[in-house]
Each structure stands twice: as C-alpha cells, then as structure tokens.
Design a protein around this motif. Structure first.
Motif, PDB file in Angstrom:
ATOM      1  N   SER A  38       0.828  -1.197   0.000  1.00  0.00           N
ATOM      2  CA  SER A  38       0.000   0.000   0.000  1.00  0.00           C
ATOM      3  C   SER A  38       0.866   1.252   0.000  1.00  0.00           C
ATOM      4  O   SER A  38       1.699   1.431   0.874  1.00  0.00           O
ATOM      5  N   GLY A  39       0.690   2.101  -1.004  1.00  0.00           N
ATOM      6  CA  GLY A  39       1.413   3.353  -1.091  1.00  0.00           C
ATOM      7  C   GLY A  39       2.814   3.268  -1.670  1.00  0.00           C
ATOM      8  O   GLY A  39       3.467   4.280  -1.835  1.00  0.00           O
ATOM      9  N   ALA A  40       3.301   2.089  -1.997  1.00  0.00           N
ATOM     10  CA  ALA A  40       4.665   1.945  -2.495  1.00  0.00           C
ATOM     11  C   ALA A  40       4.835   2.611  -3.852  1.00  0.00           C
ATOM     12  O   ALA A  40       5.852   3.258  -4.105  1.00  0.00           O
ATOM     13  N   ARG A  41       3.856   2.480  -4.712  1.00  0.00           N
ATOM     14  CA  ARG A  41       3.969   3.075  -6.041  1.00  0.00           C
ATOM     15  C   ARG A  41       3.963   4.602  -5.953  1.00  0.00           C
ATOM     16  O   ARG A  41       4.722   5.268  -6.649  1.00  0.00           O
ATOM     17  N   LEU A  42       3.111   5.169  -5.105  1.00  0.00           N
ATOM     18  CA  LEU A  42       3.053   6.620  -4.937  1.00  0.00           C
ATOM     19  C   LEU A  42       4.382   7.153  -4.410  1.00  0.00           C
ATOM     20  O   LEU A  42       4.897   8.152  -4.909  1.00  0.00           O
ATOM     21  N   ARG A  43       4.969   6.483  -3.417  1.00  0.00           N
ATOM     22  CA  ARG A  43       6.264   6.908  -2.887  1.00  0.00           C
ATOM     23  C   ARG A  43       7.348   6.831  -3.957  1.00  0.00           C
ATOM     24  O   ARG A  43       8.216   7.690  -4.041  1.00  0.00           O
ATOM     25  N   PHE A  44       7.304   5.818  -4.798  1.00  0.00           N
ATOM     26  CA  PHE A  44       8.272   5.656  -5.881  1.00  0.00           C
ATOM     27  C   PHE A  44       8.168   6.824  -6.859  1.00  0.00           C
ATOM     28  O   PHE A  44       9.180   7.431  -7.226  1.00  0.00           O
TER      29      PHE A  44
END
Length: 64
Positions: A38-44
C-alpha cells in the motif's frame, strides 16, 4: 486466489500464496498475489519527481 499453497524458497515448508512473509522462517515471500504494498507506487513516483526537481534546480542555479 483462495487456498493456493506454495513452498517457501528458504525453508521449503508450505505457506499460503498470499502472505508477505513465511510464518515458519520469517523470510519474505516471493509469491505474493496482492501486488504492490500500500502506497509503495506513490512513494516511488514522488521520489523520482523529487530527484528530477532537485536536478532541474541545480541545472538552473549553477553558473553557466
């Protein structure tokens, strides 16, 4: 995906296919069917936007 069972790559014991880590040895499971954390793509994406902004700032700020 239900009751899919796979073997842990490290200890070889059967684990569910959708767990993040092996309950027997604690190793990270490489068979996750859930996709990204959850949220890993946004942080990337935000990280690379920050890197690009940083580089652009210094490219414009440095004397020519």
């Amino acid at each position: 995906m239900g009751d899919t069972q796979v073997n842990c790559l490290y200890c070889g014991k059967k684990i569910a296919g959708d767990v993040a880590e092996c309950p027997h040895c604690g190793a990270v499971s490489h068979f996750q069917t859930r996709g990204y954390r959850s949220g890993a793509r946004l942080r990337f994406v935000l990280f690379w936007i920050g890197v690009a902004a940083f580089c652009l700032f210094f490219a414009l700020w440095l004397p020519r």
